[in-house]
Scaffold this active site. Structure first.
Site, PDB file in Angstrom:
ATOM      1  N   ASP A   1      -1.318   9.324  15.875  1.00 48.16           N
ATOM      2  CA  ASP A   1      -0.970   9.320  14.453  1.00 48.16           C
ATOM      3  C   ASP A   1      -1.684   8.161  13.794  1.00 48.16           C
ATOM      4  O   ASP A   1      -2.229   7.284  14.480  1.00 48.16           O
ATOM      5  CB  ASP A   1       0.542   9.208  14.275  1.00 48.16           C
ATOM      6  CG  ASP A   1       1.022   9.827  12.964  1.00 48.16           C
ATOM      7  OD1 ASP A   1       0.186  10.335  12.194  1.00 48.16           O
ATOM      8  OD2 ASP A   1       2.250   9.821  12.717  1.00 48.16           O
TER       9      ASP A   1
ATOM     10  N   GLU B   1      -7.022  10.751   2.359  1.00 48.15           N
ATOM     11  CA  GLU B   1      -6.070  10.991   1.277  1.00 48.15           C
ATOM     12  C   GLU B   1      -6.725  10.888  -0.091  1.00 48.15           C
ATOM     13  O   GLU B   1      -6.141  11.285  -1.098  1.00 48.15           O
ATOM     14  CB  GLU B   1      -4.921   9.985   1.356  1.00 48.15           C
ATOM     15  CG  GLU B   1      -4.131  10.039   2.662  1.00 48.15           C
ATOM     16  CD  GLU B   1      -3.217   8.846   2.849  1.00 48.15           C
ATOM     17  OE1 GLU B   1      -3.416   7.822   2.159  1.00 48.15           O
ATOM     18  OE2 GLU B   1      -2.309   8.929   3.686  1.00 48.15           O
TER      19      GLU B   1
ATOM     20  N   ILE C   1      -0.764   1.645   3.152  1.00 51.61           N
ATOM     21  CA  ILE C   1      -2.129   1.852   3.639  1.00 51.61           C
ATOM     22  C   ILE C   1      -2.672   3.153   3.079  1.00 51.61           C
ATOM     23  O   ILE C   1      -2.077   4.215   3.264  1.00 51.61           O
ATOM     24  CB  ILE C   1      -2.167   1.875   5.177  1.00 51.61           C
ATOM     25  CG1 ILE C   1      -1.537   0.597   5.748  1.00 51.61           C
ATOM     26  CG2 ILE C   1      -3.600   2.024   5.675  1.00 51.61           C
ATOM     27  CD1 ILE C   1      -1.392   0.604   7.259  1.00 51.61           C
TER      28      ILE C   1
ATOM     29  N   ARG D   1       8.787   4.406  12.381  1.00 48.69           N
ATOM     30  CA  ARG D   1       8.839   4.921  13.755  1.00 48.69           C
ATOM     31  C   ARG D   1       9.688   6.193  13.875  1.00 48.69           C
ATOM     32  O   ARG D   1       9.836   6.758  14.954  1.00 48.69           O
ATOM     33  CB  ARG D   1       9.320   3.851  14.729  1.00 48.69           C
ATOM     34  CG  ARG D   1       9.015   4.156  16.199  1.00 48.69           C
ATOM     35  CD  ARG D   1       9.094   2.918  17.067  1.00 48.69           C
ATOM     36  NE  ARG D   1       7.920   2.078  16.882  1.00 48.69           N
ATOM     37  CZ  ARG D   1       7.752   0.884  17.453  1.00 48.69           C
ATOM     38  NH1 ARG D   1       8.694   0.396  18.241  1.00 48.69           N
ATOM     39  NH2 ARG D   1       6.662   0.188  17.221  1.00 48.69           N
ATOM     40  N   THR D   2      10.216   6.672  12.771  1.00 45.89           N
ATOM     41  CA  THR D   2      11.070   7.855  12.794  1.00 45.89           C
ATOM     42  C   THR D   2      10.305   9.089  13.243  1.00 45.89           C
ATOM     43  O   THR D   2      10.797   9.894  14.044  1.00 45.89           O
ATOM     44  CB  THR D   2      11.675   8.088  11.397  1.00 45.89           C
ATOM     45  OG1 THR D   2      12.320   6.887  10.952  1.00 45.89           O
ATOM     46  CG2 THR D   2      12.683   9.221  11.417  1.00 45.89           C
ATOM     47  N   THR D   3       9.083   9.258  12.719  1.00 39.99           N
ATOM     48  CA  THR D   3       8.281  10.422  13.075  1.00 39.99           C
ATOM     49  C   THR D   3       7.889  10.392  14.543  1.00 39.99           C
ATOM     50  O   THR D   3       7.967  11.409  15.242  1.00 39.99           O
ATOM     51  CB  THR D   3       7.021  10.492  12.196  1.00 39.99           C
ATOM     52  OG1 THR D   3       7.413  10.594  10.825  1.00 39.99           O
ATOM     53  CG2 THR D   3       6.162  11.691  12.556  1.00 39.99           C
TER      54      THR D   3
ATOM     55  N   VAL E   1      -0.317   5.904  11.413  1.00 36.56           N
ATOM     56  CA  VAL E   1       0.450   4.690  11.163  1.00 36.56           C
ATOM     57  C   VAL E   1       1.855   4.806  11.749  1.00 36.56           C
ATOM     58  O   VAL E   1       2.480   5.869  11.722  1.00 36.56           O
ATOM     59  CB  VAL E   1       0.523   4.389   9.644  1.00 36.56           C
ATOM     60  CG1 VAL E   1       1.227   5.509   8.884  1.00 36.56           C
ATOM     61  CG2 VAL E   1       1.181   3.043   9.367  1.00 36.56           C
TER      62      VAL E   1
ATOM     63  N   ASP F   1       5.133   3.434  10.838  1.00 35.93           N
ATOM     64  CA  ASP F   1       5.813   2.772   9.728  1.00 35.93           C
ATOM     65  C   ASP F   1       7.271   2.511  10.104  1.00 35.93           C
ATOM     66  O   ASP F   1       7.615   1.442  10.596  1.00 35.93           O
ATOM     67  CB  ASP F   1       5.701   3.647   8.476  1.00 35.93           C
ATOM     68  CG  ASP F   1       6.151   2.932   7.218  1.00 35.93           C
ATOM     69  OD1 ASP F   1       6.966   1.992   7.306  1.00 35.93           O
ATOM     70  OD2 ASP F   1       5.711   3.310   6.117  1.00 35.93           O
TER      71      ASP F   1
END
Length: 206
Positions: A112, A189, A184, A118-120, A114, A116
């Site tokens: 992945d 994007e 970031i 850490r949930t994903t 990032v 961030d």
């Protein structure tokens, strides 16, 4: 106001290159799973650096998870996103096909952009482990599947999600760079890549 950091394709390329030897020597992946959409580009770049002479390319599979949501912004052309509270599957491996059986016994590198909250990552590891264990049970296999993680950036902040302690203890987590809690902006994007690169060139080192 959220501080934004602009990352270029060139930087992403170099972060993958700098991390490749450690991934190859310590993780020894023979399959990658990219978390879309941020993990697609790093996974593809990384595959070039993980290629061994006379060996086939490491296959890349993909899952789609969504956690971020847009917040209202005073500038409609420059929306701000924030981590949400619920992970939503937008794409997953087909449990009824050979995809899950092909994961059994592999060294799987989850990629992945990032880390961030850490949930994903927590969700991805937990659900993939459950599916692989079920696939192994159905196949009558006792082979162990090993998961590791690579991200371009880890945000130095308190995490809401948690990864298996064994994964952390065994050093199966690698962030190419640890940064402060900034927003970031990745090049894939951008709708205007020239403007993105100009902003990246004008910013202070992060």
């Amino acid at each position: 106001m959220v501080e934004k950091v602009y990352v270029t394709y060139n930087e992403v390329h170099k972060l993958c290159q700098a991390s490749a030897d450690q991934i190859l020597n310590e993780f020894k992946p023979n399959l990658m799973i990219a978390i879309g959409g941020g993990g697609y580009v790093p996974a593809r770049i990384l595959r070039s650096f993980l290629k061994r002479p006379s060996a086939p390319n490491i296959p890349i599979q993909a899952i789609g998870l969504s956690l971020y949501e847009q917040l209202p912004s005073s500038n409609p052309s420059n929306p701000v996103e924030t981590p949400g509270t619920k992970v939503t599957r937008t794409q997953w491996l087909d449990f009824s096909s050979l995809e899950m059986a092909n994961l059994v016994g592999k060294n799987i590198l989850i990629v992945d952009e990032v880390d961030d909250t850490r949930t994903t990552l927590e969700y991805a590891v937990r659900e993939l482990q459950k599916d692989v264990e079920e696939a192994a049970r159905q196949a009558g296999s006792n082979e162990r599947t090993h998961f590791s993680i690579f991200v371009l950036h880890n945000k130095d902040k308190t995490k809401k999600g948690h990864l298996p302690q064994a994964m952390m203890d065994e050093g199966k987590y690698l962030a190419a760079r640890t940064v402060t809690d900034v927003w970031i902006c990745y090049p894939w994007e951008a709708t205007d890549i020239d403007e993105h690169d100009t902003l990246a060139a004008s910013q202070a080192p992060y």
